[in-house]
Design a protein around this motif. Structure first.
Motif, short mmCIF file in Angstrom:
data_model
loop_
_atom_site.label_atom_id
_atom_site.label_comp_id
_atom_site.label_asym_id
_atom_site.label_seq_id
_atom_site.Cartn_x
_atom_site.Cartn_y
_atom_site.Cartn_z
N ASP A 1 0.85 -1.18 0.00
CA ASP A 1 0.00 0.00 0.00
C ASP A 1 0.89 1.24 0.00
O ASP A 1 1.75 1.38 0.87
N VAL A 2 0.72 2.11 -1.01
CA VAL A 2 1.50 3.35 -1.09
C VAL A 2 0.64 4.49 -0.55
O VAL A 2 -0.51 4.67 -0.98
N ARG A 3 1.19 5.24 0.40
CA ARG A 3 0.43 6.33 1.03
C ARG A 3 1.24 7.63 1.01
O ARG A 3 2.45 7.62 1.26
N LEU A 4 0.54 8.72 0.70
CA LEU A 4 1.14 10.05 0.76
C LEU A 4 0.47 10.82 1.88
O LEU A 4 -0.75 11.04 1.85
N GLU A 5 1.27 11.20 2.88
CA GLU A 5 0.73 11.88 4.06
C GLU A 5 -0.43 11.10 4.65
O GLU A 5 -1.49 11.65 4.98
N ASN A 6 -0.21 9.79 4.76
CA ASN A 6 -1.18 8.84 5.34
C ASN A 6 -2.45 8.72 4.50
O ASN A 6 -3.47 8.21 4.99
N ARG A 7 -2.39 9.13 3.25
CA ARG A 7 -3.53 9.00 2.34
C ARG A 7 -3.19 7.94 1.31
O ARG A 7 -2.22 8.07 0.55
N SER A 8 -3.97 6.88 1.28
CA SER A 8 -3.68 5.75 0.40
C SER A 8 -3.86 6.14 -1.07
O SER A 8 -4.78 6.89 -1.43
N LEU A 9 -2.96 5.62 -1.90
CA LEU A 9 -3.06 5.81 -3.35
C LEU A 9 -3.51 4.48 -3.95
O LEU A 9 -2.69 3.60 -4.22
N PRO A 10 -4.82 4.31 -4.14
CA PRO A 10 -5.37 3.00 -4.53
C PRO A 10 -4.77 2.42 -5.79
O PRO A 10 -4.63 1.19 -5.92
N GLU A 11 -4.39 3.27 -6.75
CA GLU A 11 -3.87 2.74 -8.02
C GLU A 11 -2.52 2.06 -7.84
O GLU A 11 -2.07 1.32 -8.72
N SER A 12 -1.88 2.28 -6.70
CA SER A 12 -0.57 1.69 -6.46
C SER A 12 -0.62 0.43 -5.61
O SER A 12 0.40 -0.22 -5.39
N LYS A 13 -1.80 0.07 -5.12
CA LYS A 13 -1.91 -1.10 -4.24
C LYS A 13 -1.73 -2.38 -5.05
O LYS A 13 -2.25 -2.53 -6.14
N LYS A 14 -0.96 -3.31 -4.46
CA LYS A 14 -0.70 -4.59 -5.13
C LYS A 14 -0.79 -5.72 -4.13
O LYS A 14 -0.42 -5.56 -2.96
N GLN A 15 -1.24 -6.89 -4.60
CA GLN A 15 -1.29 -8.09 -3.78
C GLN A 15 -0.39 -9.15 -4.42
O GLN A 15 -0.48 -9.40 -5.62
N ILE A 16 0.47 -9.75 -3.60
CA ILE A 16 1.47 -10.69 -4.10
C ILE A 16 1.48 -11.94 -3.24
O ILE A 16 1.41 -11.85 -2.00
N SER A 17 1.56 -13.11 -3.87
CA SER A 17 1.71 -14.39 -3.16
C SER A 17 3.08 -14.96 -3.52
O SER A 17 3.41 -15.06 -4.70
N LEU A 18 3.84 -15.34 -2.50
CA LEU A 18 5.19 -15.85 -2.73
C LEU A 18 5.44 -17.11 -1.91
O LEU A 18 5.06 -17.17 -0.74
N GLY A 19 6.07 -18.11 -2.53
CA GLY A 19 6.52 -19.29 -1.80
C GLY A 19 7.80 -18.97 -1.06
O GLY A 19 8.42 -17.91 -1.27
N ASN A 20 8.21 -19.86 -0.20
CA ASN A 20 9.44 -19.65 0.57
C ASN A 20 10.65 -19.49 -0.35
O ASN A 20 10.80 -20.22 -1.34
N ASN A 21 11.48 -18.51 -0.06
CA ASN A 21 12.69 -18.19 -0.83
C ASN A 21 12.40 -17.70 -2.24
O ASN A 21 13.30 -17.64 -3.07
N MET A 22 11.14 -17.35 -2.49
CA MET A 22 10.79 -16.77 -3.79
C MET A 22 10.85 -15.25 -3.69
O MET A 22 10.70 -14.67 -2.61
N SER A 23 11.08 -14.59 -4.82
CA SER A 23 11.20 -13.13 -4.82
C SER A 23 10.25 -12.52 -5.85
O SER A 23 9.81 -13.19 -6.80
N TRP A 24 9.94 -11.26 -5.64
CA TRP A 24 9.07 -10.49 -6.53
C TRP A 24 9.67 -9.10 -6.66
O TRP A 24 10.05 -8.48 -5.66
N GLU A 25 9.79 -8.61 -7.88
CA GLU A 25 10.33 -7.27 -8.10
C GLU A 25 9.67 -6.67 -9.33
O GLU A 25 9.76 -7.23 -10.43
N GLN A 26 8.97 -5.55 -9.13
CA GLN A 26 8.27 -4.89 -10.24
C GLN A 26 8.27 -3.39 -10.01
O GLN A 26 8.48 -2.90 -8.89
N THR A 27 8.00 -2.66 -11.09
CA THR A 27 7.85 -1.21 -10.96
C THR A 27 6.47 -0.89 -10.39
O THR A 27 5.49 -1.57 -10.70
N VAL A 28 6.42 0.10 -9.54
CA VAL A 28 5.16 0.57 -8.96
C VAL A 28 5.02 2.05 -9.32
O VAL A 28 5.92 2.85 -9.05
N ASN A 29 3.90 2.39 -9.93
CA ASN A 29 3.63 3.77 -10.35
C ASN A 29 2.71 4.45 -9.34
O ASN A 29 1.83 3.82 -8.75
#
Length: 293
Positions: free
Chosen positions: A226-254
């Motif tokens: 969740d990306v927040r500016l001055e404690n205000r959530s920016l919904p378009e930037s919210k992402k949900q990720i599922s990862l197995g053990n020792n797995m990684s995730w890396e992406q650009t967030v706008n």
């Protein structure tokens, strides 16, 4: 031609074992099998050394069978850290797939060199493996009266030591002790580098950072960013990720700052599956947003 096939039976067996190991590690359905670990141990601790021994000593007279096995094991132990060191200074890093690729290429290349060097020798002088002949030879050596009892004991101890070492390592790798449970959470700036983060904006201007997560929790995890500016959530930037053990995730967030102001706190909050209100990890940037001219 039949002689060449006979001389290369052990090398073909090694090459086939390498391909089978790759299949068990790379194919998702098979990678969860218990064989995944044990095949990996053999391709690291024996096959590279055996292939290199074949390339260095192509003649029968160079080494006998027990010496070849012992040297193969020792060379593999020496080769493994050198190959790992090379990967450590590469862009791939020490990871499973690059390691598998490097060990496979090295082993197959040494097999090819060993095959070539054996082919330069007369068939009667080149080393080759006949499994039936090996069994009869070992049986004859054990029963041979002229061989001293001390030599027999040393040979048996050597073989048992090698098997015990491989078995111990297999147990340790197959039953690893769990370390600290944690999650890595990081943000990268321009060109996916640490630093050079976007901090100056005109209102309505879009910003981009690279966000990464690495799961070291020893179990699958569900995360929410969740990306927040001055404690205000920016919904378009919210992402949900599922990862197995020792797995990684890396992406650009706008994100697009909706507020104008100076020294505003832009937060990147990571929530896990068990706590939805308190961030599990958090990072932030201080940004300035000016009015559009």
């Amino acid at each position: 031609m039949a002689g060449n096939r006979q001389l290369s039976m052990d090398l073909l067996f090694v090459a086939g074992f390498v391909f089978i190991t790759n299949i068990f590690i790379l194919v998702p359905v098979l990678s969860d099998s218990f064989l995944h670990t044990y095949l990996g141990i053999i391709i690291v601790l024996f096959l590279p050394g055996y292939a290199l021994t074949g390339a260095l000593f192509p003649a029968k007279k160079d080494l006998d069978g027990i010496e070849r096995a012992a040297i193969s094991f020792g060379l593999s132990i020496s080769i493994a850290p050198l190959l790992g060191l090379g990967l450590n200074y590469s862009s791939w890093g020490i990871r499973e797939i690059p390691l598998l690729t490097e060990f496979s290429i090295f082993t197959l290349l040494m097999c090819a060199i060993a095959y070539y060097r054996r082919g330069l020798l007369p068939e009667t002088e080149a080393f080759g493996v006949s499994f039936k002949r090996c069994y009869l030879s070992m049986k004859a050596r054990i029963l041979e009266k002229t061989e001293s009892k001390t030599d027999k004991v040393i040979a048996v101890i050597l073989i048992l030591s090698i098997l015990a070492s491989m078995g111990s390592l297999a147990y340790i790798i197959g039953n690893p002790k769990e370390g600290e449970h944690f999650t890595e959470f990081y943000i990268l700036g321009n060109n996916s580098k640490i630093g050079d983060y976007p901090t100056e904006f005109v209102q309505g201007e879009k910003g981009t950072v690279t966000v990464g997560i690495i799961n070291h929790e020893y179990r699958p995890m569900d995360y929410t960013i969740d990306v927040r500016l001055e404690n205000r959530s920016l919904p378009e930037s919210k992402k949900q990720i599922s990862l197995g053990n020792n797995m990684s995730w890396e992406q650009t967030v706008n994100f697009t700052p909706p507020l104008e102001g100076k020294n505003m706190k832009l937060e990147f909050l990571l929530f896990n599956e068990t706590e939805k209100t308190i961030p599990y990890r958090n990072l932030h940037l201080w940004i300035n947003v000016t009015e559009e001219a």
